[in-house]
Design a protein around this motif. Structure first.
Motif, PDB file in Angstrom:
ATOM      1  N   PRO A 112       0.781  -1.484  -0.247  1.00 47.52           N
ATOM      2  CA  PRO A 112       0.356   0.319   0.070  1.00 47.52           C
ATOM      3  C   PRO A 112       0.998   1.537   0.008  1.00 47.52           C
ATOM      4  O   PRO A 112       0.428   2.407   0.213  1.00 47.52           O
ATOM      5  N   GLY A 113       2.234   0.697   0.429  1.00 46.07           N
ATOM      6  CA  GLY A 113       2.803   2.052   0.049  1.00 46.07           C
ATOM      7  C   GLY A 113       4.320   1.662   0.609  1.00 46.07           C
ATOM      8  O   GLY A 113       4.981   0.839   0.375  1.00 46.07           O
ATOM      9  N   ASN A 114       4.924   3.244   1.310  1.00 47.41           N
ATOM     10  CA  ASN A 114       6.483   3.036   1.620  1.00 47.41           C
ATOM     11  C   ASN A 114       6.101   2.073   2.878  1.00 47.41           C
ATOM     12  O   ASN A 114       5.324   2.179   3.433  1.00 47.41           O
ATOM     13  N   PHE A 115       7.484   1.459   3.018  1.00 47.25           N
ATOM     14  CA  PHE A 115       8.164   0.136   4.285  1.00 47.25           C
ATOM     15  C   PHE A 115       9.497   1.072   4.751  1.00 47.25           C
ATOM     16  O   PHE A 115      10.493   1.938   4.259  1.00 47.25           O
ATOM     17  N   GLN A 116      10.375   0.815   6.217  1.00 47.53           N
ATOM     18  CA  GLN A 116      11.061   0.751   6.370  1.00 47.53           C
ATOM     19  C   GLN A 116      11.705  -0.132   6.419  1.00 47.53           C
ATOM     20  O   GLN A 116      13.117  -0.125   5.985  1.00 47.53           O
ATOM     21  N   GLU A 117      11.210  -1.713   6.240  1.00 47.55           N
ATOM     22  CA  GLU A 117      11.923  -2.684   6.183  1.00 47.55           C
ATOM     23  C   GLU A 117      11.367  -3.920   5.451  1.00 47.55           C
ATOM     24  O   GLU A 117       9.875  -4.087   6.154  1.00 47.55           O
ATOM     25  N   MET A 118      11.231  -4.390   4.231  1.00 51.04           N
ATOM     26  CA  MET A 118      10.825  -5.677   4.203  1.00 51.04           C
ATOM     27  C   MET A 118      11.681  -7.023   4.450  1.00 51.04           C
ATOM     28  O   MET A 118      12.830  -6.936   3.335  1.00 51.04           O
ATOM     29  N   ARG A 119      11.463  -7.883   4.668  1.00 51.74           N
ATOM     30  CA  ARG A 119      12.031  -9.415   5.478  1.00 51.74           C
ATOM     31  C   ARG A 119      11.296 -10.817   4.665  1.00 51.74           C
ATOM     32  O   ARG A 119      10.064 -10.807   5.530  1.00 51.74           O
ATOM     33  N   VAL A 120      11.975 -11.491   3.960  1.00 48.81           N
ATOM     34  CA  VAL A 120      12.038 -13.055   4.043  1.00 48.81           C
ATOM     35  C   VAL A 120      12.174 -13.921   4.722  1.00 48.81           C
ATOM     36  O   VAL A 120      13.431 -13.527   5.042  1.00 48.81           O
ATOM     37  N   ARG A 121      11.870 -15.235   4.609  1.00 48.71           N
ATOM     38  CA  ARG A 121      12.384 -16.204   5.304  1.00 48.71           C
ATOM     39  C   ARG A 121      14.040 -16.640   4.972  1.00 48.71           C
ATOM     40  O   ARG A 121      15.182 -16.321   5.110  1.00 48.71           O
ATOM     41  N   ASN A 122      13.815 -16.654   3.134  1.00 44.55           N
ATOM     42  CA  ASN A 122      14.841 -16.927   2.116  1.00 44.55           C
ATOM     43  C   ASN A 122      15.064 -15.945   1.468  1.00 44.55           C
ATOM     44  O   ASN A 122      14.144 -15.524   1.088  1.00 44.55           O
ATOM     45  N   ARG A 173       7.363  -9.853   5.909  1.00 36.07           N
ATOM     46  CA  ARG A 173       7.005  -9.017   7.289  1.00 36.07           C
ATOM     47  C   ARG A 173       8.006  -7.957   6.727  1.00 36.07           C
ATOM     48  O   ARG A 173       8.765  -7.813   6.089  1.00 36.07           O
ATOM     49  N   ILE A 174       6.696  -7.169   6.875  1.00 32.11           N
ATOM     50  CA  ILE A 174       7.110  -5.270   6.969  1.00 32.11           C
ATOM     51  C   ILE A 174       7.301  -4.249   7.891  1.00 32.11           C
ATOM     52  O   ILE A 174       6.107  -4.675   8.731  1.00 32.11           O
ATOM     53  N   ARG A 175       8.093  -4.197   7.940  1.00 26.37           N
ATOM     54  CA  ARG A 175       8.334  -2.511   9.600  1.00 26.37           C
ATOM     55  C   ARG A 175       8.100  -1.521   8.945  1.00 26.37           C
ATOM     56  O   ARG A 175       8.828  -0.665   7.888  1.00 26.37           O
ATOM     57  N   GLY A 176       7.069  -0.646   9.815  1.00 26.23           N
ATOM     58  CA  GLY A 176       6.969   0.957   9.297  1.00 26.23           C
ATOM     59  C   GLY A 176       6.300   0.829   8.010  1.00 26.23           C
ATOM     60  O   GLY A 176       6.483   1.506   7.367  1.00 26.23           O
ATOM     61  N   LEU A 177       5.115   0.664   7.715  1.00 26.12           N
ATOM     62  CA  LEU A 177       4.262   0.439   7.106  1.00 26.12           C
ATOM     63  C   LEU A 177       3.786   1.826   6.266  1.00 26.12           C
ATOM     64  O   LEU A 177       2.846   1.937   7.887  1.00 26.12           O
TER      65      LEU A 177
END
Length: 507
Positions: free
Chosen positions: A91-101, A127-131
């Protein structure tokens, strides 16, 4: 069917009517001689960036936030089902995105979208932090070189701007203004734009609002839309017909009108809204929530969202007595939502956990099972002791009457179930086969099958006429009309009597 599940940090973190942006289509073109198709242009496709990563940040992709305020660093969990799309709902900007592999990602800088290298056949978790939920999206190609618009009053006095011809083929900034329609269709679009603007020179946002009002006045929303017959551009035909339309017609019409007025526009696809699962507190986004809307260029390198579909725009407040969530997203407490929550529970406890968390969960589960086993053993021992003490206790008249009453109630229940069970059991959901619609037909079929098997095993000594008559009565109940049944219970009792006689003769 659920396509996407979103686990927000809290209910309040979810805005009303959220847009889950996935893919942008910039070119409106002629496919094989037919008009009216949106797609990703070849110019944009050639500028895609491919890279592998496990953790991403906006700086890695040169994403710029339009807001000075930074989003809170709370974590969002996304579960995208397999075979849905290669583009990730963002939906927009984010601070960090993480995936398992480590994954291979594809980025389109002009569109500010992120996808996988191919459609994943299995669940994709990230996972998305700071969405941030944005309404304006930065486009580096529009800001760096400016948009090629020049005054053209002598060419088209009713409009403030017109597209400058591209010197080097299909330029991205000219694609989002291109109108591949006939001269007559272009003239009709100009008439509509003049009606919308009233002769005024409107900015992109003011024009978008008036164009949305115009479409809402002349067209209603409907999923079962029928395009009027005829030749020419389908969106122009729909505009002229005043018929109902779905979101793609509304979005396509706003794009053509905006481009006619000199405002660059493009189509956006994804999901809108969802339903809140109250069992596990997460958002379910189904395939029925798929949606299309527009983005119109506002200047300074930014596009803003414009949703022309009636009742599909942004909600800005909640009715009195309701929270923001209840106003923008429905709450689902159905059985389907309950079963879906079990899947999310599995995702949370297994799929989204790393190895250390899974080991901790397994240890906790073993401890819990051990406690459950010990408790079950103690319960069985206590129950066995209670039964043993009761049997060894004094047998007085009261105890004998209680035991006799229990045996009598059990016997009566068995007799009733045998006599009238055919009336009750077919209505019990866990017993009823899917094909059973009528308890009389069902019971007649059961007895008819037993009679045929008994006659094959022991054909005598009953006269064939009696067996044939009973067979005909059961067939009439099984296949005949309901008004010709007579007394089904009497026929069923007679059938049981005949079956007992045949069983005794065989013994």
């Amino acid at each position: 069917r659920t396509a996407l599940r979103i686990d927000p940090p809290s209910r309040r973190a979810l805005p009303a009517g959220p847009y889950w942006r996935m893919l942008v289509l910039d070119e409106y073109y002629y496919p094989y001689g037919n008009q009216g198709r949106f797609r990703v242009s070849d110019t944009t496709s050639s500028q895609q960036r491919t890279f592998s990563a496990r953790s991403l940040s906006p700086g890695d992709m040169e994403w710029k936030s339009p807001d000075a305020r930074r989003a809170e660093g709370r974590e969002w969990l996304f579960y995208l089902e397999g075979d849905v799309a290669r583009w990730l709902p963002l939906p927009g900007n984010f601070q960090e995105m993480r995936v398992r592999n480590s994954q291979t990602f594809v980025q389109v800088p002009q569109f500010r979208v992120l996808g996988q290298n191919a459609v994943n056949s299995q669940l994709f978790f990230y996972r998305i932090r700071g969405l941030e939920f944005q309404e304006r999206f930065y486009d580096p190609f529009m800001e760096k070189e400016g948009f090629p618009l020049v005054p053209a009053v002598e060419a088209e006095p009713r409009l403030g701007y017109v597209r400058r011809p591209a010197d080097s083929g299909a330029d991205y900034r000219t694609i989002v203004l291109d109108l591949p329609v006939s001269d007559d269709e272009r003239a009709y679009l100009l008439e509509v734009v003049e009606e919308i603007t009233g002769g005024e020179r409107l900015g992109p946002e003011a024009f978008a609002q008036r164009a949305k009002d115009y479409l809402a006045r002349n067209h209603d929303y409907s999923l079962s839309s029928a395009l009027p017959p005829g030749a020419g551009d389908p969106i122009v035909r729909w505009l002229e017909s005043r018929t109902d339309g779905h979101c793609e017609y509304f979005a396509g019409a706003l794009i053509l009108l905006s481009r006619t007025a000199g405002h660059p526009a493009r189509l956006v696809t994804g999901f809108h809204g969802g339903s809140w699962n109250s069992y596990e507190d997460y958002l379910m986004v189904r395939f029925s929530d798929a949606h299309a809307w527009c983005e119109i260029y506002a200047g300074d390198g930014y596009w803003f969202r414009a949703d022309p579909t009636p009742a599909g725009g942004e909600r800005t407040g909640a009715p009195e007595g309701q929270d923001d969530l209840a106003f923008g997203v429905s709450i689902d407490e159905s059985w389907m939502a309950f079963f879906d929550s079990l899947r999310v529970l599995w995702y949370r406890r297994i799929v989204s956990f790393d190895e250390e968390a899974q080991t901790e969960l397994a240890s906790t589960l073993r401890e819990y099972l051990g406690i459950l086993r010990e408790g079950t053993e103690r319960g069985l021992q206590n129950f066995a002791g209670t039964v043993r003490d009761w049997v060894r206790g004094p047998w007085n008249v009261e105890r004998l009457l209680w035991l006799g009453g229990a045996v009598l109630a059990l016997t009566a229940s068995m007799v009733v179930a045998r006599r009238v069970g055919w009336r009750i059991l077919p209505y019990v959901r866990f017993y009823r086969p899917r094909h059973v619609l009528d308890p009389v037909r069902h019971q007649a079929g059961v007895l008819l099958g037993r009679l045929e098997r008994r006659c094959v095993r022991a054909p005598g000594p009953l006269p064939p006429s009696e067996v044939n008559e009973l067979r005909w009565e059961l067939q009439r109940l099984r296949y005949g009309a309901p008004e010709e049944r007579g007394s089904p219970g009497k026929t069923f009792r007679r059938a049981r009597t005949v079956l007992k006689r045949l069983r005794r003769e065989r013994a």
